[in-house]
Design a protein around this motif. Structure first.
Motif, PDB file in Angstrom:
ATOM      1  N   TYR A   1     -11.964  -6.234  12.937  1.00 17.88           N
ATOM      2  CA  TYR A   1     -12.849  -6.646  11.841  1.00 17.88           C
ATOM      3  C   TYR A   1     -11.975  -6.906  10.622  1.00 17.88           C
ATOM      4  CZ  TYR A   1     -16.477  -6.402   8.230  1.00 17.88           C
ATOM      5  OH  TYR A   1     -17.309  -6.669   7.163  1.00 17.88           O
ATOM      6  N   ASN A   2     -12.087  -8.080  10.033  1.00 21.89           N
ATOM      7  CA  ASN A   2     -11.278  -8.429   8.862  1.00 21.89           C
ATOM      8  C   ASN A   2     -12.013  -8.110   7.572  1.00 21.89           C
ATOM      9  OD1 ASN A   2      -8.993  -9.464  10.224  1.00 21.89           O
ATOM     10  ND2 ASN A   2     -10.056 -11.397  10.593  1.00 21.89           N
ATOM     11  N   TYR A   3     -11.398  -7.254   6.769  1.00 25.98           N
ATOM     12  CA  TYR A   3     -11.952  -6.904   5.461  1.00 25.98           C
ATOM     13  C   TYR A   3     -11.372  -7.853   4.422  1.00 25.98           C
ATOM     14  CZ  TYR A   3     -12.615  -4.360   1.097  1.00 25.98           C
ATOM     15  OH  TYR A   3     -12.929  -4.013  -0.195  1.00 25.98           O
ATOM     16  N   GLU A   4     -12.247  -8.537   3.695  1.00 21.59           N
ATOM     17  CA  GLU A   4     -11.810  -9.592   2.779  1.00 21.59           C
ATOM     18  C   GLU A   4     -11.558  -9.110   1.358  1.00 21.59           C
ATOM     19  OE1 GLU A   4     -11.154 -12.695   3.670  1.00 21.59           O
ATOM     20  OE2 GLU A   4     -11.679 -12.285   5.759  1.00 21.59           O
ATOM     21  N   GLY A   5     -11.861  -7.876   1.071  1.00 15.33           N
ATOM     22  CA  GLY A   5     -11.753  -7.379  -0.301  1.00 15.33           C
ATOM     23  C   GLY A   5     -10.358  -6.897  -0.666  1.00 15.33           C
ATOM     24  N   HIS A   6     -10.270  -6.295  -1.851  1.00 17.55           N
ATOM     25  CA  HIS A   6      -9.007  -5.764  -2.369  1.00 17.55           C
ATOM     26  C   HIS A   6      -8.725  -4.411  -1.709  1.00 17.55           C
ATOM     27  CE1 HIS A   6      -5.855  -5.196  -5.442  1.00 17.55           C
ATOM     28  NE2 HIS A   6      -6.226  -3.933  -5.463  1.00 17.55           N
ATOM     29  N   ALA A   7      -7.523  -4.230  -1.179  1.00 18.98           N
ATOM     30  CA  ALA A   7      -7.167  -2.964  -0.532  1.00 18.98           C
ATOM     31  C   ALA A   7      -5.660  -2.776  -0.587  1.00 18.98           C
ATOM     32  CB  ALA A   7      -7.643  -2.932   0.913  1.00 18.98           C
ATOM     33  N   VAL A   8      -5.239  -1.584  -0.992  1.00 20.06           N
ATOM     34  CA  VAL A   8      -3.816  -1.240  -1.028  1.00 20.06           C
ATOM     35  C   VAL A   8      -3.638   0.138  -0.412  1.00 20.06           C
ATOM     36  CG1 VAL A   8      -1.770  -0.899  -2.449  1.00 20.06           C
ATOM     37  CG2 VAL A   8      -3.508  -2.545  -3.168  1.00 20.06           C
ATOM     38  N   MET A   9      -2.673   0.250   0.515  1.00 17.87           N
ATOM     39  CA  MET A   9      -2.354   1.533   1.131  1.00 17.87           C
ATOM     40  C   MET A   9      -1.177   2.143   0.371  1.00 17.87           C
ATOM     41  SD  MET A   9      -2.805   0.200   5.059  1.00 17.87           S
ATOM     42  CE  MET A   9      -2.614   1.776   5.898  1.00 17.87           C
ATOM     43  N   ILE A  10      -1.391   3.302  -0.227  1.00 17.58           N
ATOM     44  CA  ILE A  10      -0.380   3.937  -1.068  1.00 17.58           C
ATOM     45  C   ILE A  10       0.626   4.668  -0.185  1.00 17.58           C
ATOM     46  CG2 ILE A  10       0.037   5.573  -2.942  1.00 17.58           C
ATOM     47  CD1 ILE A  10      -1.582   3.102  -3.768  1.00 17.58           C
TER      48      ILE A  10
ATOM     49  N   THR B   1     -10.750   7.232   9.469  1.00 11.83           N
ATOM     50  CA  THR B   1      -9.967   6.533   8.445  1.00 11.83           C
ATOM     51  C   THR B   1      -8.778   7.365   7.984  1.00 11.83           C
ATOM     52  OG1 THR B   1     -11.042   7.415   6.467  1.00 11.83           O
ATOM     53  CG2 THR B   1     -12.151   5.592   7.575  1.00 11.83           C
ATOM     54  N   ASN B   2      -7.833   6.694   7.337  1.00 13.58           N
ATOM     55  CA  ASN B   2      -6.783   7.408   6.614  1.00 13.58           C
ATOM     56  C   ASN B   2      -7.337   7.846   5.263  1.00 13.58           C
ATOM     57  OD1 ASN B   2      -6.039   5.465   4.344  1.00 13.58           O
ATOM     58  ND2 ASN B   2      -5.787   4.122   6.109  1.00 13.58           N
ATOM     59  N   CYS B   3      -6.525   8.544   4.490  1.00 14.06           N
ATOM     60  CA  CYS B   3      -6.999   9.094   3.211  1.00 14.06           C
ATOM     61  C   CYS B   3      -6.390   8.391   2.011  1.00 14.06           C
ATOM     62  CB  CYS B   3      -6.654  10.585   3.144  1.00 14.06           C
ATOM     63  SG  CYS B   3      -4.864  10.900   3.122  1.00 14.06           S
ATOM     64  N   TYR B   4      -5.544   7.372   2.222  1.00 15.22           N
ATOM     65  CA  TYR B   4      -4.712   6.898   1.113  1.00 15.22           C
ATOM     66  C   TYR B   4      -4.846   5.394   0.841  1.00 15.22           C
ATOM     67  CZ  TYR B   4      -1.634   5.896   5.113  1.00 15.22           C
ATOM     68  OH  TYR B   4      -1.126   5.462   6.308  1.00 15.22           O
ATOM     69  N   THR B   5      -5.975   4.814   1.216  1.00 12.87           N
ATOM     70  CA  THR B   5      -6.202   3.399   0.916  1.00 12.87           C
ATOM     71  C   THR B   5      -7.121   3.269  -0.297  1.00 12.87           C
ATOM     72  OG1 THR B   5      -5.935   2.750   3.218  1.00 12.87           O
ATOM     73  CG2 THR B   5      -7.073   1.203   1.784  1.00 12.87           C
ATOM     74  N   VAL B   6      -6.686   2.478  -1.262  1.00 13.43           N
ATOM     75  CA  VAL B   6      -7.465   2.215  -2.470  1.00 13.43           C
ATOM     76  C   VAL B   6      -8.265   0.939  -2.226  1.00 13.43           C
ATOM     77  CG1 VAL B   6      -7.339   1.669  -4.931  1.00 13.43           C
ATOM     78  CG2 VAL B   6      -5.776   3.358  -3.936  1.00 13.43           C
ATOM     79  N   PHE B   7      -9.571   1.085  -2.054  1.00 11.89           N
ATOM     80  CA  PHE B   7     -10.427  -0.064  -1.754  1.00 11.89           C
ATOM     81  C   PHE B   7     -11.875   0.338  -2.009  1.00 11.89           C
ATOM     82  CE2 PHE B   7     -10.853   2.637   1.761  1.00 11.89           C
ATOM     83  CZ  PHE B   7     -11.732   2.167   2.722  1.00 11.89           C
ATOM     84  N   ASN B   8     -12.768  -0.639  -1.971  1.00 12.86           N
ATOM     85  CA  ASN B   8     -14.187  -0.378  -2.161  1.00 12.86           C
ATOM     86  C   ASN B   8     -14.973  -1.249  -1.179  1.00 12.86           C
ATOM     87  OD1 ASN B   8     -16.908  -0.216  -3.060  1.00 12.86           O
ATOM     88  ND2 ASN B   8     -16.226   0.272  -5.137  1.00 12.86           N
ATOM     89  N   MET B   9     -15.522  -0.610  -0.156  1.00 12.84           N
ATOM     90  CA  MET B   9     -16.325  -1.329   0.831  1.00 12.84           C
ATOM     91  C   MET B   9     -17.338  -0.360   1.418  1.00 12.84           C
ATOM     92  SD  MET B   9     -13.998  -1.531   4.335  1.00 12.84           S
ATOM     93  CE  MET B   9     -15.314  -2.326   5.271  1.00 12.84           C
ATOM     94  N   THR B  10     -18.389  -0.913   1.999  1.00  9.02           N
ATOM     95  CA  THR B  10     -19.300  -0.091   2.787  1.00  9.02           C
ATOM     96  C   THR B  10     -19.055  -0.403   4.256  1.00  9.02           C
ATOM     97  OG1 THR B  10     -21.053  -1.741   2.661  1.00  9.02           O
ATOM     98  CG2 THR B  10     -21.045  -0.021   0.966  1.00  9.02           C
TER      99      THR B  10
END
Length: 343
Positions: A199-208, A123-132
């Motif tokens: 794989y499509n992630y449906e939650g909230h995610a923002v890449m800073i 993964t990258n280090c700069y995405t604000v999200f919450n998933m397992t």
């Protein structure tokens, strides 16, 4: 799940549009939401997924990152087996915007050889999200994928890849023959022999990736519906624990729709703002639509609107600083801003 998945976080990325906030730190260590660092999100997601071995690959300016993470104790990663590992890049001039550099991995190939986990999540280090990542692993296995690239629901690649550890090792070892330099090269090659899945992630995610993006993402946290998407009780975002006294609100102070961390002293007016630990705000000061980082001191009768103060900034009495949502006024870490400096 504990022994199935290896966590690999690429912390080498540098975005020029964030330069004012990255002069003393890596992007992974950028303060966020008053008490967190950007890397806390992906690292907590890994821990919440049952991952117990995480390798972090930083490049430059990583002292603050190592200070924040330490031994990984707060994330329960200070272990005799597995745990938290740092592998700084030995290559100074490599492309810092390619997630999962095979050259960087190759310099630490023994780590991958020793890993017992069947799969790796890069993964990258700069995405604000919450998933397992459990659902990604299950979906990957069920669909017979060789590599799964995680995309956001709006179609954007999230620069996260799930792959068998053995295949990752092979890609690293054969990088000179194949010409692949990173994971993106592999998934974008239409002529490879791998089964590439999305794989499509449906939650909230923002890449800073810019000051404007950092500012808007932070301000959006003041909306309860956005906050609830990121800070989920069952999947906590973990950060470094600091023992500090509660914030003191002096008589006559006023706070509206703001996030205030511990250890602050508030004498003035704070509205629609995020205030980190140990901040002092003087009498008669007005703070609106601002991000104030740790241990800043704003003296009496200041006026700040749409401003980002990095850590340890002192704003002298009577100073007026005004930016906009699209172009916030940024003061670099450890500097002093006075009334006579304003134009």
């Amino acid at each position: 799940m504990k022994r199935k998945l290896l966590g690999v976080i690429d912390a080498t990325t540098y975005h020029e549009n964030l330069e004012d906030l990255l002069t003393h730190r890596s992007l992974a260590a950028l303060p966020f939401a008053g008490r967190y660092r950007i890397i806390d999100f992906v690292l907590s997601n890994m821990v919440n997924s049952g991952i117990r071995s995480v390798a972090i690959f930083p490049k430059m300016q990583y002292r603050s990152l190592m200070d924040h993470l330490g031994s990984g104790k707060n994330w329960d990663l200070n272990r005799k087996r597995d745990g938290l590992f740092f592998f700084p890049s030995p290559i100074v001039d490599n492309d810092g915007n390619k997630i999962g550099s095979f050259e960087h991995f190759a310099a630490n190939l023994d780590f991958f050889y020793r890993s017992t986990q069947e799969y790796a999540i890069i993964t990258n280090c700069y995405t604000v999200f919450n998933m397992t990542f459990n659902s990604v692993l299950n979906w990957h296995s069920e669909n017979g994928c060789d590599i799964t690239e995680i995309h956001h629901k709006d179609g954007r690649p999230m620069e996260m890849y799930l792959i068998k550890t053995s295949l990752l090792i092979k890609l690293i070892e054969t990088r000179n023959e194949t010409g692949y330099t990173c994971m993106k090269d592999v998934v974008n090659d239409l002529h490879n022999d791998f089964t590439i899945c999305r794989y499509n992630y449906e939650g909230h995610a923002v890449m800073i990736d810019s000051i404007e993006n950092f500012f808007s993402t932070s301000m959006n946290l003041l909306q309860p519906d956005v906050w609830k998407k990121l800070f989920i009780k069952e999947q906590p975002i973990i950060t470094k624990v600091k023992d500090e006294p509660p914030t003191k609100y002096v008589k006559g102070s006023e706070v509206k729709n703001a996030m205030i961390a511990n250890g602050c002293l508030i004498n003035g007016h704070v509205e629609n703002s995020i205030v980190s630990r140990g901040v002092k705000i003087g009498k008669g000061a007005v703070i609106k639509n601002c991000i104030i980082m740790q241990k800043c001191h704003i003296e009496d009768n200041c006026y700040l609107d749409s401003v980002i103060l990095d850590k340890d900034v002192r704003v002298e009495a009577g100073t007026h600083l005004v930016g906009t949502a699209r172009s916030p006024y940024v003061i670099r870490k450890g500097t002093k801003q006075g009334a006579l400096m304003n134009s």
